[in-house]
Design a protein around this motif. Structure first.
Motif, PDB file in Angstrom:
ATOM      1  N   PHE A 115       0.844  -1.187   0.000  1.00 27.39           N
ATOM      2  CA  PHE A 115       0.000   0.000   0.000  1.00 27.39           C
ATOM      3  C   PHE A 115       0.882   1.241   0.000  1.00 27.39           C
ATOM      4  O   PHE A 115       1.791   1.347   0.831  1.00 27.39           O
ATOM      5  N   PRO A 116       0.648   2.195  -0.899  1.00 26.71           N
ATOM      6  CA  PRO A 116       1.470   3.410  -0.921  1.00 26.71           C
ATOM      7  C   PRO A 116       1.197   4.273   0.305  1.00 26.71           C
ATOM      8  O   PRO A 116       0.083   4.292   0.818  1.00 26.71           O
ATOM      9  N   LEU A 117       2.228   4.950   0.747  1.00 26.60           N
ATOM     10  CA  LEU A 117       2.113   5.842   1.899  1.00 26.60           C
ATOM     11  C   LEU A 117       2.382   7.279   1.434  1.00 26.60           C
ATOM     12  O   LEU A 117       3.507   7.778   1.533  1.00 26.60           O
ATOM     13  N   PRO A 118       1.371   7.953   0.906  1.00 33.27           N
ATOM     14  CA  PRO A 118       1.594   9.310   0.386  1.00 33.27           C
ATOM     15  C   PRO A 118       1.673  10.345   1.508  1.00 33.27           C
ATOM     16  O   PRO A 118       1.213  10.108   2.624  1.00 33.27           O
ATOM     17  N   HIS A 119       2.264  11.474   1.155  1.00 30.13           N
ATOM     18  CA  HIS A 119       2.343  12.639   2.047  1.00 30.13           C
ATOM     19  C   HIS A 119       3.006  12.297   3.380  1.00 30.13           C
ATOM     20  O   HIS A 119       2.435  12.484   4.456  1.00 30.13           O
ATOM     21  N   ARG A 120       4.210  11.740   3.274  1.00 22.96           N
ATOM     22  CA  ARG A 120       4.973  11.421   4.484  1.00 22.96           C
ATOM     23  C   ARG A 120       5.804  12.631   4.896  1.00 22.96           C
ATOM     24  O   ARG A 120       6.514  13.217   4.079  1.00 22.96           O
ATOM     25  N   LEU A 121       5.758  12.994   6.144  1.00 18.79           N
ATOM     26  CA  LEU A 121       6.548  14.106   6.645  1.00 18.79           C
ATOM     27  C   LEU A 121       7.889  13.573   7.135  1.00 18.79           C
ATOM     28  O   LEU A 121       7.918  12.633   7.933  1.00 18.79           O
ATOM     29  N   PRO A 122       8.988  14.159   6.679  1.00 18.56           N
ATOM     30  CA  PRO A 122      10.294  13.683   7.170  1.00 18.56           C
ATOM     31  C   PRO A 122      10.495  14.114   8.620  1.00 18.56           C
ATOM     32  O   PRO A 122      10.077  15.202   9.031  1.00 18.56           O
ATOM     33  N   THR A 123      11.126  13.233   9.387  1.00 14.34           N
ATOM     34  CA  THR A 123      11.404  13.570  10.782  1.00 14.34           C
ATOM     35  C   THR A 123      12.733  14.311  10.834  1.00 14.34           C
ATOM     36  O   THR A 123      13.739  13.854  10.301  1.00 14.34           O
ATOM     37  N   SER A 124      12.733  15.445  11.472  1.00  9.98           N
ATOM     38  CA  SER A 124      13.934  16.279  11.563  1.00  9.98           C
ATOM     39  C   SER A 124      14.157  16.696  13.007  1.00  9.98           C
ATOM     40  O   SER A 124      13.221  17.002  13.738  1.00  9.98           O
ATOM     41  N   LYS A 125      15.432  16.694  13.415  1.00  6.55           N
ATOM     42  CA  LYS A 125      15.772  17.077  14.787  1.00  6.55           C
ATOM     43  C   LYS A 125      15.931  18.597  14.921  1.00  6.55           C
ATOM     44  O   LYS A 125      15.889  19.132  16.012  1.00  6.55           O
ATOM     45  N   LYS A 126      16.123  19.267  13.761  1.00  2.00           N
ATOM     46  CA  LYS A 126      16.354  20.716  13.790  1.00  2.00           C
ATOM     47  C   LYS A 126      15.045  21.472  14.032  1.00  2.00           C
ATOM     48  O   LYS A 126      13.989  21.050  13.593  1.00  2.00           O
ATOM     49  N   ILE A 127      15.172  22.584  14.691  1.00  2.00           N
ATOM     50  CA  ILE A 127      14.024  23.451  14.914  1.00  2.00           C
ATOM     51  C   ILE A 127      13.775  24.301  13.677  1.00  2.00           C
ATOM     52  O   ILE A 127      12.641  24.449  13.236  1.00  2.00           O
ATOM     53  N   PHE A 128      14.844  24.845  13.071  1.00  2.00           N
ATOM     54  CA  PHE A 128      14.729  25.674  11.881  1.00  2.00           C
ATOM     55  C   PHE A 128      15.385  24.961  10.709  1.00  2.00           C
ATOM     56  O   PHE A 128      16.378  24.268  10.876  1.00  2.00           O
ATOM     57  N   SER A 129      14.833  25.170   9.535  1.00  2.00           N
ATOM     58  CA  SER A 129      15.386  24.560   8.320  1.00  2.00           C
ATOM     59  C   SER A 129      15.509  25.628   7.239  1.00  2.00           C
ATOM     60  O   SER A 129      14.716  26.574   7.181  1.00  2.00           O
ATOM     61  N   ALA A 130      16.510  25.458   6.346  1.00  2.00           N
ATOM     62  CA  ALA A 130      16.754  26.446   5.286  1.00  2.00           C
ATOM     63  C   ALA A 130      15.742  26.337   4.175  1.00  2.00           C
ATOM     64  O   ALA A 130      15.480  27.299   3.479  1.00  2.00           O
ATOM     65  N   LYS A 131      15.155  25.146   3.967  1.00  2.00           N
ATOM     66  CA  LYS A 131      14.189  24.980   2.896  1.00  2.00           C
ATOM     67  C   LYS A 131      12.936  24.250   3.371  1.00  2.00           C
ATOM     68  O   LYS A 131      12.976  23.519   4.366  1.00  2.00           O
ATOM     69  N   ARG A 132      11.873  24.459   2.654  1.00  2.00           N
ATOM     70  CA  ARG A 132      10.579  23.837   2.969  1.00  2.00           C
ATOM     71  C   ARG A 132      10.667  22.335   2.679  1.00  2.00           C
ATOM     72  O   ARG A 132      11.213  21.924   1.671  1.00  2.00           O
ATOM     73  N   PRO A 133      10.101  21.468   3.535  1.00  2.00           N
ATOM     74  CA  PRO A 133      10.201  20.024   3.271  1.00  2.00           C
ATOM     75  C   PRO A 133       9.331  19.584   2.096  1.00  2.00           C
ATOM     76  O   PRO A 133       8.257  20.127   1.873  1.00  2.00           O
ATOM     77  N   SER A 134       9.810  18.607   1.357  1.00  2.00           N
ATOM     78  CA  SER A 134       9.064  18.032   0.235  1.00  2.00           C
ATOM     79  C   SER A 134       8.392  16.757   0.717  1.00  2.00           C
ATOM     80  O   SER A 134       9.064  15.846   1.214  1.00  2.00           O
ATOM     81  N   THR A 135       7.073  16.708   0.598  1.00  2.00           N
ATOM     82  CA  THR A 135       6.327  15.551   1.140  1.00  2.00           C
ATOM     83  C   THR A 135       5.760  14.640   0.077  1.00  2.00           C
ATOM     84  O   THR A 135       4.857  13.853   0.339  1.00  2.00           O
ATOM     85  N   PHE A 136       6.251  14.734  -1.170  1.00  2.00           N
ATOM     86  CA  PHE A 136       5.742  13.845  -2.218  1.00  2.00           C
ATOM     87  C   PHE A 136       6.873  13.119  -2.905  1.00  2.00           C
ATOM     88  O   PHE A 136       8.022  13.352  -2.676  1.00  2.00           O
TER      89      PHE A 136
END
Length: 179
Positions: free
Chosen positions: A158-179
């Motif tokens: 079964f495909p698992l779409p729209h997965r959010l990556p787990t990140s330890k950082k509070i701030f990130s330089a770029k917006r996460p890609s969820t696809f």
């Protein structure tokens, strides 16, 4: 810590009820009648037994007795099985026969799914549905319905779409890609 299996408890249980007409001088050893019924408890199982026996044979509760009442448990409750269920139900327009297939862990869970499905699709109540036969379909070639056939393919995933990556950082330089 050991891993424990949590089994979903079905609302219904399967019962075997054996009853007969009361013995009399004319008939000292009356014929026994056995039924496998699905009910939430023993009281409803006995009631359904007398309901069906009154329709099938000329035996009423007042002129009969229940010889035994046993709850039937699943042999392998952790294995997923395919079930074919034959029913007769009363709708607003008439009486209909039907065959349905379900993929569940036990016969009781399959019948429970049947009652939920019939309530949703046909607005049929518990009292208007008569379960005629429940059979475990072992061979995949015997399965008739496409909605069960699609689950029998090898390496089913079964495909698992729209997965959010787990990140330890509070701030990130770029917006996460969820696809």
């Amino acid at each position: 810590m050991s891993r424990q299996w949590v089994l979903r408890q079905s609302r219904l249980s399967e019962y075997q009820v054996i009853g007969r007409k009361l013995p009399s001088e004319a008939e000292p050893t009356p014929k026994l009648y056995r039924m496998r019924l699905f009910a939430p408890n023993t009281v409803v199982a006995k009631s359904r037994f007398w309901y069906f026996l009154k329709k099938l044979r000329k035996v009423k509760k007042s002129a009969g007795e229940i010889v035994s009442l046993n709850e039937i448990h699943e042999k392998r409750p952790t294995k997923v099985k395919n079930f074919g269920i034959w029913i007769r139900y009363d709708s607003r327009s008439g009486t209909h026969n039907m065959y349905k297939e379900y993929r569940e862990m036990s016969r009781a869970e399959a019948v429970d799914a049947l009652y939920q499905d019939m309530a949703a699709r046909h607005r049929a109540r518990f009292r208007s549905i008569h379960v005629l036969k429940v059979v475990e379909v072992e061979k995949s070639s015997d399965i008739r319905r496409p909605y069960i056939k699609q689950l029998l393919t090898k390496k089913l995933s079964f495909p698992l779409p729209h997965r959010l990556p787990t990140s330890k950082k509070i701030f990130s330089a770029k917006r996460p890609s969820t696809f």
